[in-house]
Design a protein around this motif. Structure first.
Motif, PDB file in Angstrom:
ATOM      1  N   MET A  34      24.662  -2.828  38.191  1.00  0.00           N
ATOM      2  CA  MET A  34      25.762  -3.135  39.180  1.00  0.00           C
ATOM      3  C   MET A  34      25.648  -4.790  39.360  1.00  0.00           C
ATOM      4  SD  MET A  34      26.485  -2.252  43.135  1.00  0.00           S
ATOM      5  CE  MET A  34      26.578  -0.429  42.888  1.00  0.00           C
ATOM      6  N   LEU A  35      26.632  -5.377  39.238  1.00  0.00           N
ATOM      7  CA  LEU A  35      27.009  -6.871  39.640  1.00  0.00           C
ATOM      8  C   LEU A  35      27.145  -7.053  41.064  1.00  0.00           C
ATOM      9  CD1 LEU A  35      26.999 -10.033  39.123  1.00  0.00           C
ATOM     10  CD2 LEU A  35      29.301  -9.441  38.261  1.00  0.00           C
ATOM     11  N   VAL A  36      26.611  -7.600  41.949  1.00  0.00           N
ATOM     12  CA  VAL A  36      26.901  -7.896  43.207  1.00  0.00           C
ATOM     13  C   VAL A  36      27.038  -9.377  43.262  1.00  0.00           C
ATOM     14  CG1 VAL A  36      26.051  -7.714  45.737  1.00  0.00           C
ATOM     15  CG2 VAL A  36      25.300  -6.047  44.028  1.00  0.00           C
ATOM     16  N   LEU A  37      28.473  -9.516  43.935  1.00  0.00           N
ATOM     17  CA  LEU A  37      28.872 -11.056  44.223  1.00  0.00           C
ATOM     18  C   LEU A  37      29.481 -11.208  45.659  1.00  0.00           C
ATOM     19  CD1 LEU A  37      31.509 -10.992  41.202  1.00  0.00           C
ATOM     20  CD2 LEU A  37      28.994 -12.145  41.212  1.00  0.00           C
ATOM     21  N   THR A  38      29.045 -12.300  46.070  1.00  0.00           N
ATOM     22  CA  THR A  38      29.528 -12.936  47.488  1.00  0.00           C
ATOM     23  C   THR A  38      30.743 -13.590  47.475  1.00  0.00           C
ATOM     24  OG1 THR A  38      27.296 -12.666  48.353  1.00  0.00           O
ATOM     25  CG2 THR A  38      28.778 -13.918  49.628  1.00  0.00           C
ATOM     26  N   ARG A  39      31.744 -13.429  48.108  1.00  0.00           N
ATOM     27  CA  ARG A  39      32.968 -13.981  47.897  1.00  0.00           C
ATOM     28  C   ARG A  39      33.637 -14.307  49.546  1.00  0.00           C
ATOM     29  NH1 ARG A  39      33.651 -16.895  43.734  1.00  0.00           N
ATOM     30  NH2 ARG A  39      31.466 -16.807  44.377  1.00  0.00           N
ATOM     31  N   LYS A  40      34.240 -15.325  49.696  1.00  0.00           N
ATOM     32  CA  LYS A  40      34.943 -15.882  50.893  1.00  0.00           C
ATOM     33  C   LYS A  40      36.328 -15.622  50.850  1.00  0.00           C
ATOM     34  CE  LYS A  40      31.768 -19.605  51.827  1.00  0.00           C
ATOM     35  NZ  LYS A  40      31.613 -20.876  51.909  1.00  0.00           N
ATOM     36  N   ILE A  41      37.076 -15.547  51.810  1.00  0.00           N
ATOM     37  CA  ILE A  41      38.494 -15.426  51.919  1.00  0.00           C
ATOM     38  C   ILE A  41      39.311 -16.245  51.064  1.00  0.00           C
ATOM     39  CG2 ILE A  41      40.550 -15.321  53.505  1.00  0.00           C
ATOM     40  CD1 ILE A  41      39.013 -14.405  55.681  1.00  0.00           C
ATOM     41  N   ASN A  42      40.279 -15.579  50.164  1.00  0.00           N
ATOM     42  CA  ASN A  42      41.080 -16.134  49.112  1.00  0.00           C
ATOM     43  C   ASN A  42      40.281 -16.684  47.751  1.00  0.00           C
ATOM     44  OD1 ASN A  42      43.558 -16.281  50.677  1.00  0.00           O
ATOM     45  ND2 ASN A  42      42.913 -18.118  51.759  1.00  0.00           N
ATOM     46  N   GLU A  43      38.943 -16.129  47.753  1.00  0.00           N
ATOM     47  CA  GLU A  43      38.246 -16.338  46.525  1.00  0.00           C
ATOM     48  C   GLU A  43      38.331 -15.355  45.704  1.00  0.00           C
ATOM     49  OE1 GLU A  43      34.380 -19.258  47.307  1.00  0.00           O
ATOM     50  OE2 GLU A  43      34.141 -17.208  47.526  1.00  0.00           O
ATOM     51  N   ARG A  44      38.569 -15.450  44.139  1.00  0.00           N
ATOM     52  CA  ARG A  44      38.694 -14.468  43.331  1.00  0.00           C
ATOM     53  C   ARG A  44      37.591 -14.000  42.333  1.00  0.00           C
ATOM     54  NH1 ARG A  44      44.356 -14.614  43.568  1.00  0.00           N
ATOM     55  NH2 ARG A  44      45.100 -16.511  44.569  1.00  0.00           N
ATOM     56  N   ILE A  45      37.879 -12.859  41.916  1.00  0.00           N
ATOM     57  CA  ILE A  45      36.974 -12.592  40.794  1.00  0.00           C
ATOM     58  C   ILE A  45      37.816 -12.016  39.617  1.00  0.00           C
ATOM     59  CG2 ILE A  45      35.173 -10.592  40.235  1.00  0.00           C
ATOM     60  CD1 ILE A  45      34.403 -10.474  43.237  1.00  0.00           C
ATOM     61  N   VAL A  46      37.653 -12.486  38.646  1.00  0.00           N
ATOM     62  CA  VAL A  46      38.288 -11.889  37.280  1.00  0.00           C
ATOM     63  C   VAL A  46      37.518 -11.020  36.272  1.00  0.00           C
ATOM     64  CG1 VAL A  46      39.571 -12.899  35.168  1.00  0.00           C
ATOM     65  CG2 VAL A  46      39.704 -14.024  37.444  1.00  0.00           C
ATOM     66  N   ILE A  47      38.255  -9.812  36.112  1.00  0.00           N
ATOM     67  CA  ILE A  47      37.438  -8.946  35.268  1.00  0.00           C
ATOM     68  C   ILE A  47      38.200  -8.834  34.105  1.00  0.00           C
ATOM     69  CG2 ILE A  47      36.514  -6.531  35.047  1.00  0.00           C
ATOM     70  CD1 ILE A  47      36.782  -6.623  38.129  1.00  0.00           C
ATOM     71  N   GLY A  48      37.729  -9.274  32.903  1.00  0.00           N
ATOM     72  CA  GLY A  48      38.240  -9.081  31.657  1.00  0.00           C
ATOM     73  C   GLY A  48      39.452 -10.051  31.585  1.00  0.00           C
ATOM     74  N   ASP A  49      40.467  -9.660  30.697  1.00  0.00           N
ATOM     75  CA  ASP A  49      41.408 -10.652  30.672  1.00  0.00           C
ATOM     76  C   ASP A  49      42.825 -10.421  31.478  1.00  0.00           C
ATOM     77  OD1 ASP A  49      40.330 -12.071  28.380  1.00  0.00           O
ATOM     78  OD2 ASP A  49      41.222 -10.699  27.072  1.00  0.00           O
ATOM     79  N   GLY A  50      42.729  -9.359  32.208  1.00  0.00           N
ATOM     80  CA  GLY A  50      43.905  -8.832  32.964  1.00  0.00           C
ATOM     81  C   GLY A  50      43.843  -8.397  34.344  1.00  0.00           C
ATOM     82  N   ILE A  51      42.408  -8.440  34.928  1.00  0.00           N
ATOM     83  CA  ILE A  51      42.381  -7.750  36.305  1.00  0.00           C
ATOM     84  C   ILE A  51      41.633  -9.017  37.061  1.00  0.00           C
ATOM     85  CG2 ILE A  51      40.950  -5.953  37.583  1.00  0.00           C
ATOM     86  CD1 ILE A  51      40.874  -4.515  35.121  1.00  0.00           C
ATOM     87  N   GLU A  52      42.304  -9.182  38.262  1.00  0.00           N
ATOM     88  CA  GLU A  52      42.063 -10.278  39.371  1.00  0.00           C
ATOM     89  C   GLU A  52      41.888  -9.303  40.736  1.00  0.00           C
ATOM     90  OE1 GLU A  52      44.289 -13.526  41.091  1.00  0.00           O
ATOM     91  OE2 GLU A  52      43.648 -14.087  39.170  1.00  0.00           O
ATOM     92  N   VAL A  53      40.656  -9.769  41.351  1.00  0.00           N
ATOM     93  CA  VAL A  53      40.507  -9.307  42.561  1.00  0.00           C
ATOM     94  C   VAL A  53      40.409 -10.457  43.618  1.00  0.00           C
ATOM     95  CG1 VAL A  53      38.851  -7.867  44.140  1.00  0.00           C
ATOM     96  CG2 VAL A  53      39.150  -7.303  41.528  1.00  0.00           C
ATOM     97  N   VAL A  54      40.964 -10.362  44.667  1.00  0.00           N
ATOM     98  CA  VAL A  54      41.294 -11.337  45.716  1.00  0.00           C
ATOM     99  C   VAL A  54      40.679 -10.806  47.078  1.00  0.00           C
ATOM    100  CG1 VAL A  54      42.536 -13.034  46.934  1.00  0.00           C
ATOM    101  CG2 VAL A  54      42.892 -12.380  44.474  1.00  0.00           C
ATOM    102  N   VAL A  55      39.857 -11.601  47.695  1.00  0.00           N
ATOM    103  CA  VAL A  55      39.378 -11.103  49.034  1.00  0.00           C
ATOM    104  C   VAL A  55      40.497 -11.647  50.023  1.00  0.00           C
ATOM    105  CG1 VAL A  55      37.636 -11.084  50.869  1.00  0.00           C
ATOM    106  CG2 VAL A  55      36.785 -11.390  48.349  1.00  0.00           C
ATOM    107  N   LEU A  56      41.402 -10.693  50.670  1.00  0.00           N
ATOM    108  CA  LEU A  56      42.202 -11.042  51.426  1.00  0.00           C
ATOM    109  C   LEU A  56      41.912 -11.525  53.037  1.00  0.00           C
ATOM    110  CD1 LEU A  56      44.987  -8.777  50.054  1.00  0.00           C
ATOM    111  CD2 LEU A  56      44.810 -11.256  49.640  1.00  0.00           C
ATOM    112  N   SER A  57      41.163 -10.608  53.566  1.00  0.00           N
ATOM    113  CA  SER A  57      40.633 -10.701  54.710  1.00  0.00           C
ATOM    114  C   SER A  57      39.408  -9.738  55.234  1.00  0.00           C
ATOM    115  CB  SER A  57      41.670 -10.153  55.864  1.00  0.00           C
ATOM    116  OG  SER A  57      41.625  -8.748  55.715  1.00  0.00           O
ATOM    117  N   VAL A  58      38.267 -10.234  55.965  1.00  0.00           N
ATOM    118  CA  VAL A  58      37.225  -9.924  56.362  1.00  0.00           C
ATOM    119  C   VAL A  58      37.411  -9.791  58.041  1.00  0.00           C
ATOM    120  CG1 VAL A  58      34.587  -9.840  56.625  1.00  0.00           C
ATOM    121  CG2 VAL A  58      35.923 -10.812  54.412  1.00  0.00           C
ATOM    122  N   ARG A  59      37.154  -8.645  58.474  1.00  0.00           N
ATOM    123  CA  ARG A  59      37.212  -8.329  59.986  1.00  0.00           C
ATOM    124  C   ARG A  59      35.914  -7.246  60.296  1.00  0.00           C
ATOM    125  NH1 ARG A  59      43.172  -7.379  59.330  1.00  0.00           N
ATOM    126  NH2 ARG A  59      44.211  -9.043  59.675  1.00  0.00           N
TER     127      ARG A  59
END
Length: 66
Positions: free
Chosen positions: A1-26
């Protein structure tokens, strides 16, 4: 498992077509946005069905002598 730390509005791109964005942390809740091609299935898994990964066995100490 890959574990990443991201801040709000930072993105992770998986492959050529999947993007994950951190929208909020509460507190201990994180809201993610996921953009993927229509042919990609995205499913939620209930947290009650998730199992914690089994702990890894630590290697024996190399210097131990009996």
């Amino acid at each position: 498992m890959l574990v990443l730390t991201r801040k709000i509005n930072e993105r992770i791109v998986i492959g050529d077509g999947i993007e994950v964005v951190v929208l909020s942390v509460r507190g201990n809740r994180v809201t993610l946005g996921i953009a993927a091609p229509l042919e990609t299935s995205i499913r939620r898994v209930p947290t009650t069905t998730l199992k914690a990964p089994a702990p890894r066995r630590e290697l024996e100490l190399a210097g131990s002598v009996n």
